[in-house]
Design an enzyme around this catalytic site. Structure first.
Site, PDB file in Angstrom:
ATOM      1  CG  ASN A 133     -11.695   2.938 -56.976  1.00 24.67           C
ATOM      2  OD1 ASN A 133     -12.357   2.464 -57.886  1.00 24.67           O
ATOM      3  ND2 ASN A 133     -10.444   3.334 -57.131  1.00 24.67           N
TER       4      ASN A 133
ATOM      5  NE  ARG B 143     -23.581 -12.353 -69.133  1.00 24.97           N
ATOM      6  CZ  ARG B 143     -24.488 -13.087 -68.492  1.00 24.97           C
ATOM      7  NH1 ARG B 143     -24.197 -13.654 -67.330  1.00 24.97           N
ATOM      8  NH2 ARG B 143     -25.696 -13.241 -69.003  1.00 24.97           N
TER       9      ARG B 143
ATOM     10  CG  HIS C  10      -7.289   4.529 -61.650  1.00 27.90           C
ATOM     11  ND1 HIS C  10      -6.272   4.443 -60.735  1.00 27.90           N
ATOM     12  CD2 HIS C  10      -6.688   4.659 -62.856  1.00 27.90           C
ATOM     13  CE1 HIS C  10      -5.108   4.512 -61.361  1.00 27.90           C
ATOM     14  NE2 HIS C  10      -5.336   4.643 -62.646  1.00 27.90           N
TER      15      HIS C  10
ATOM     16  CD  GLU D 227      -7.371   6.200 -57.824  1.00 25.23           C
ATOM     17  OE1 GLU D 227      -7.137   6.813 -56.756  1.00 25.23           O
ATOM     18  OE2 GLU D 227      -7.363   4.970 -57.912  1.00 25.23           O
TER      19      GLU D 227
ATOM     20  CB  THR E 268      -4.018  -2.635 -59.160  1.00 26.96           C
ATOM     21  OG1 THR E 268      -4.530  -1.684 -58.208  1.00 26.96           O
ATOM     22  CG2 THR E 268      -2.929  -3.470 -58.500  1.00 26.96           C
TER      23      THR E 268
ATOM     24  CG  HIS F  50      -3.261  -0.081 -53.230  1.00 28.18           C
ATOM     25  ND1 HIS F  50      -3.532   0.172 -54.551  1.00 28.18           N
ATOM     26  CD2 HIS F  50      -2.896  -1.379 -53.179  1.00 28.18           C
ATOM     27  CE1 HIS F  50      -3.327  -0.922 -55.278  1.00 28.18           C
ATOM     28  NE2 HIS F  50      -2.941  -1.887 -54.455  1.00 28.18           N
ATOM     29  CG  ASP F  51      -4.223  -3.856 -51.007  1.00 30.28           C
ATOM     30  OD1 ASP F  51      -5.179  -3.931 -51.807  1.00 30.28           O
ATOM     31  OD2 ASP F  51      -3.095  -4.327 -51.247  1.00 30.28           O
TER      32      ASP F  51
ATOM     33  N   GLY G  55     -11.760   0.765 -52.511  1.00 31.96           N
ATOM     34  CA  GLY G  55     -12.584   0.165 -53.538  1.00 31.96           C
ATOM     35  C   GLY G  55     -12.691  -1.339 -53.440  1.00 31.96           C
ATOM     36  CG  HIS G  56     -10.194  -5.501 -54.385  1.00 31.25           C
ATOM     37  ND1 HIS G  56     -10.533  -6.083 -55.586  1.00 31.25           N
ATOM     38  CD2 HIS G  56      -9.872  -6.514 -53.546  1.00 31.25           C
ATOM     39  CE1 HIS G  56     -10.415  -7.403 -55.476  1.00 31.25           C
ATOM     40  NE2 HIS G  56     -10.020  -7.681 -54.253  1.00 31.25           N
TER      41      HIS G  56
END
Length: 240
Positions: free
Chosen positions: A7, A18, A43, A70, A101, A191-192, A214-215
């Site tokens: 992701n 920026r 997403h 998604e 999120t 997720h996580d 992703g994160h």
């Protein structure tokens, strides 16, 4: 073997902070593809605070790996974007407007008629459909009735409790995954998930089709470098 879809929302968030085009979202996605990822996930949200709609169009035109879009199918712009770009997969997520999120899965009993309508719409366009659900056997069973191809298990609870008792943390996911397998649904998760908890999750659910990360992955890349990080996550999925 479980595939890795990366992701790239957080890369877009950094760019948008920026203005301009640094980092270049498309180039980052192409590099992630080159580094060994099996897919790219985005997403898009109505305010375009990270992934922009034009990013999705550019990604679809240039990627060779699968594109997974998604998002909330209650948003007409989202539906139109998916039908326009025709990704390999669309993942239906019940986000609220301005939600930071994703934080819960669909109630596939309460929203069965609506989800069935949306699944049919996307499948008629030749798009594989996955429904985001909590690790609940009943939610998985009723997802099947919508005609969806896959479900994606929402893994925040697993990640949150992994350090306390990993066997207990994964128990509900194993049951939900087995239910999906028994009724013929493909299985995704996300997720996580991170370098600490991914391997165990994958080993407990050997028939997992795809994880979307992703994160944690983008955060790890700040320390390890993007190429190395993608390959580190791939190795976690390849451990027996």
């Amino acid at each position: 073997m479980t595939t890795l879809s990366v992701n790239i929302n957080k890369i877009a968030t950094l760019r948008n902070s920026r203005g301009g085009n640094i980092p270049n979202v498309l180039q980052a996605a192409l590099d992630i593809e080159r580094f060994g990822a099996d897919g790219i996930t985005v997403h898009p949200r109505p305010d375009e605070r990270h992934i922009r709609y034009n990013d999705v169009r550019e990604l679809k035109q240039n990627l060779h790996v699968e594109l997974n879009i998604e998002g909330n199918c209650r948003e007409q712009k989202f539906v139109e974007l998916v039908l326009e770009t025709k990704p390999a997969q669309v993942t239906l997520v019940p986000d609220a407007l301005n939600q930071i999120t994703s934080n819960h899965g669909w109630n596939t009993i309460e929203h069965k008629a609506y989800l069935t309508e949306m699944v049919n719409l996307f499948k008629e366009a030749g798009i594989r459909v996955s429904i985001f659900v909590d690790p609940d056997e009943e939610m998985v069973k009723h997802a099947k009735d919508t005609g969806t191809d896959r479900v994606e298990l929402y893994t925040e609870s697993y990640a949150k409790n992994f350090g306390k008792d990993k066997e207990k943390a994964v128990k509900a996911y194993i049951k939900a995954a087995e239910t999906a397998q028994n009724i013929g649904l493909g299985l995704n998760a996300g997720h996580d998930l991170d370098l600490e908890n991914l391997c165990y999750f994958n080993q407990c659910i050997p028939f997992l089709d795809e994880v979307s990360i992703g994160h944690a992955l983008i955060s790890d890349a700040l320390y390890y470098g993007l190429e190395n990080t993608v390959q580190m996550y791939k190795r976690q999925l390849n451990k027996q």
